[in-house]
Design a protein around this motif. Structure first.
Motif, PDB file in Angstrom:
ATOM      1  N   UNK A 176       0.840  -1.207   0.000  1.00  0.00           N
ATOM      2  CA  UNK A 176       0.000   0.000   0.000  1.00  0.00           C
ATOM      3  C   UNK A 176       0.867   1.247   0.000  1.00  0.00           C
ATOM      4  N   UNK A 177       0.330   2.367  -0.492  1.00  0.00           N
ATOM      5  CA  UNK A 177       1.138   3.587  -0.620  1.00  0.00           C
ATOM      6  C   UNK A 177       1.851   4.012   0.665  1.00  0.00           C
ATOM      7  N   UNK A 178       1.203   3.872   1.823  1.00  0.00           N
ATOM      8  CA  UNK A 178       1.831   4.344   3.061  1.00  0.00           C
ATOM      9  C   UNK A 178       3.104   3.573   3.385  1.00  0.00           C
ATOM     10  N   UNK A 179       3.234   2.356   2.844  1.00  0.00           N
ATOM     11  CA  UNK A 179       4.440   1.566   3.081  1.00  0.00           C
ATOM     12  C   UNK A 179       5.647   2.160   2.365  1.00  0.00           C
ATOM     13  N   UNK A 180       5.394   3.034   1.367  1.00  0.00           N
ATOM     14  CA  UNK A 180       6.487   3.652   0.619  1.00  0.00           C
ATOM     15  C   UNK A 180       6.783   5.070   1.099  1.00  0.00           C
ATOM     16  N   UNK A 181       6.087   5.511   2.144  1.00  0.00           N
ATOM     17  CA  UNK A 181       6.349   6.853   2.694  1.00  0.00           C
ATOM     18  C   UNK A 181       7.776   6.927   3.209  1.00  0.00           C
ATOM     19  N   UNK A 182       8.412   8.059   2.982  1.00  0.00           N
ATOM     20  CA  UNK A 182       9.775   8.240   3.454  1.00  0.00           C
ATOM     21  C   UNK A 182      10.829   7.586   2.587  1.00  0.00           C
ATOM     22  N   UNK A 183      10.412   7.026   1.443  1.00  0.00           N
ATOM     23  CA  UNK A 183      11.358   6.400   0.520  1.00  0.00           C
ATOM     24  C   UNK A 183      11.521   7.265  -0.727  1.00  0.00           C
ATOM     25  N   UNK A 184      12.342   6.789  -1.656  1.00  0.00           N
ATOM     26  CA  UNK A 184      12.543   7.524  -2.903  1.00  0.00           C
ATOM     27  C   UNK A 184      11.248   7.691  -3.678  1.00  0.00           C
ATOM     28  N   UNK A 185      10.313   6.764  -3.504  1.00  0.00           N
ATOM     29  CA  UNK A 185       9.033   6.845  -4.225  1.00  0.00           C
ATOM     30  C   UNK A 185       8.263   8.102  -3.852  1.00  0.00           C
ATOM     31  N   UNK A 186       8.381   8.525  -2.599  1.00  0.00           N
ATOM     32  CA  UNK A 186       7.652   9.715  -2.140  1.00  0.00           C
ATOM     33  C   UNK A 186       8.136  10.981  -2.835  1.00  0.00           C
ATOM     34  N   UNK A 187       9.340  10.936  -3.384  1.00  0.00           N
ATOM     35  CA  UNK A 187       9.866  12.088  -4.115  1.00  0.00           C
ATOM     36  C   UNK A 187       9.417  12.100  -5.570  1.00  0.00           C
ATOM     37  N   UNK A 188       8.920  10.971  -6.034  1.00  0.00           N
ATOM     38  CA  UNK A 188       8.563  10.841  -7.447  1.00  0.00           C
ATOM     39  C   UNK A 188       7.062  10.723  -7.693  1.00  0.00           C
ATOM     40  N   UNK A 189       6.317  10.287  -6.648  1.00  0.00           N
ATOM     41  CA  UNK A 189       4.878  10.048  -6.793  1.00  0.00           C
ATOM     42  C   UNK A 189       4.157  10.635  -5.580  1.00  0.00           C
ATOM     43  N   UNK A 190       2.974  11.215  -5.807  1.00  0.00           N
ATOM     44  CA  UNK A 190       2.159  11.675  -4.688  1.00  0.00           C
ATOM     45  C   UNK A 190       1.405  10.473  -4.131  1.00  0.00           C
ATOM     46  N   UNK A 191       1.964   9.880  -3.115  1.00  0.00           N
ATOM     47  CA  UNK A 191       1.415   8.638  -2.567  1.00  0.00           C
ATOM     48  C   UNK A 191       0.046   8.845  -1.921  1.00  0.00           C
ATOM     49  N   UNK A 192      -0.222  10.048  -1.465  1.00  0.00           N
ATOM     50  CA  UNK A 192      -1.487  10.330  -0.778  1.00  0.00           C
ATOM     51  C   UNK A 192      -2.676  10.388  -1.729  1.00  0.00           C
ATOM     52  N   UNK A 193      -2.422  10.615  -3.012  1.00  0.00           N
ATOM     53  CA  UNK A 193      -3.529  10.794  -3.951  1.00  0.00           C
ATOM     54  C   UNK A 193      -3.649   9.657  -4.972  1.00  0.00           C
ATOM     55  N   UNK A 194      -2.874   8.604  -4.801  1.00  0.00           N
ATOM     56  CA  UNK A 194      -2.946   7.487  -5.749  1.00  0.00           C
ATOM     57  C   UNK A 194      -4.340   6.842  -5.729  1.00  0.00           C
ATOM     58  N   UNK A 195      -4.903   6.611  -6.894  1.00  0.00           N
ATOM     59  CA  UNK A 195      -6.197   5.939  -6.990  1.00  0.00           C
ATOM     60  C   UNK A 195      -6.091   4.594  -7.704  1.00  0.00           C
ATOM     61  N   UNK A 196      -4.928   4.327  -8.272  1.00  0.00           N
ATOM     62  CA  UNK A 196      -4.682   3.037  -8.924  1.00  0.00           C
ATOM     63  C   UNK A 196      -3.228   2.667  -8.711  1.00  0.00           C
ATOM     64  N   UNK A 197      -2.920   1.408  -8.972  1.00  0.00           N
ATOM     65  CA  UNK A 197      -1.555   0.956  -8.720  1.00  0.00           C
ATOM     66  C   UNK A 197      -0.550   1.699  -9.594  1.00  0.00           C
ATOM     67  N   UNK A 198       0.666   1.871  -9.032  1.00  0.00           N
ATOM     68  CA  UNK A 198       1.712   2.610  -9.723  1.00  0.00           C
ATOM     69  C   UNK A 198       3.044   1.888  -9.553  1.00  0.00           C
TER      70      UNK A 198
END
Length: 268
Positions: free
Chosen positions: A148-170
């Protein structure tokens, strides 16, 4: 049954270290002492645990096994010294082995100390079958990690994707196990474990996905060899103290150490 006389030194008092220690104490598995070089966490005020503040204190305490669960920096700065002193180390931060220089340093230290480095399987199953298949010749190994998106918080993904607004897999990463382990050190230990037991870091393909439709951490392995095909699918509860890792990782750490305890008893 209490395994008296068996001493376990734990490097790191974070979420995995705490879960690991609590589990072992419930089973009365010997004595546990923590080595954590940060300011003393409240967790370590528990009188059931000892505290080690330096390598010298760890050596003097004479543990039967040392458990690392403090991250890549500890693997680089502390674990080599522990191995050179002759103590076996169970490695939780398996992703650190993606760095060739770290692998070389750890191997050299283990040889010098006559000790063993034991990487855990972590949050995925099928490692034994993958190792066996490698003996017949692997031609392809792929790992997909879906969280789930919250598992990627604080990682490099958070700099590239808005994890809070994802509505589909990325898909947040696609590449080699080496690249994944170095870019996502807190999330790609599974990829590293698969690489170690399979085709290696540069030939193992990895895809990491942030998926708002799931709650659990999902792991998929596909491997092809001359002896057949291997498919493993697992869905794990996240660690209560750290959503970036699976609860099973702490349990794998516990089981690996328990095997060392039982092995010592059998040898005795």
């Amino acid at each position: 049954m209490k395994h008296t006389g068996f001493r376990i030194a734990v490097i790191g008092a974070g979420a995995i270290g705490q879960t690991f220690a609590e589990s072992l104490l419930q089973g009365s598995i010997g004595e546990i002492a923590f080595m954590d070089l940060r300011e003393k966490p409240d967790f370590l005020s528990d009188e059931r645990y000892g505290r080690l503040t330096s390598i010298h204190e760890l050596v003097a305490w004479r543990p039967n096994v040392v458990v690392e669960c403090a991250g890549h920096n500890a693997v680089t700065t502390i674990v080599p010294s522990v191995l050179r002193e002759g103590f076996d180390v169970v490695l939780s931060s398996v992703g650190a082995l993606a760095n060739p220089k770290i692998r070389t340093a750890l191997c050299s230290s283990a040889v010098a100390g006559g000790s063993q480095l034991v990487p855990i399987a972590g949050a995925v199953g099928g490692i034994d079958a993958l190792s066996a298949a490698a003996r017949s010749g692997l031609t392809e190994v792929m790992y997909t990690g879906r969280k789930p998106p919250r598992a990627w918080s604080g990682t490099a993904a958070a700099q590239e994707v808005n994890l809070d607004t994802l509505t589909s897999q990325k898909v947040i990463f696609a590449g080699t196990a080496q690249e994944a382990a170095l870019k996502y050190p807190a999330n790609a230990n599974v990829a590293a474990a698969i690489a170690i037991h399979g085709l290696g870091f540069e030939k193992t393909r990895v895809t990491l996905i942030a998926d708002p439709a799931i709650r659990l951490n999902c792991h998929e392995i596909y491997a092809k060899s001359r002896s057949g095909e291997l498919r493993v699918n697992m869905s794990n509860e996240p660690s209560p103290g750290n959503p970036r890792t699976s609860w099973l990782a702490a349990l794998s750490l516990q089981q690996t150490v328990l095997n060392k305890v039982l092995g010592a008893q059998w040898a005795a």
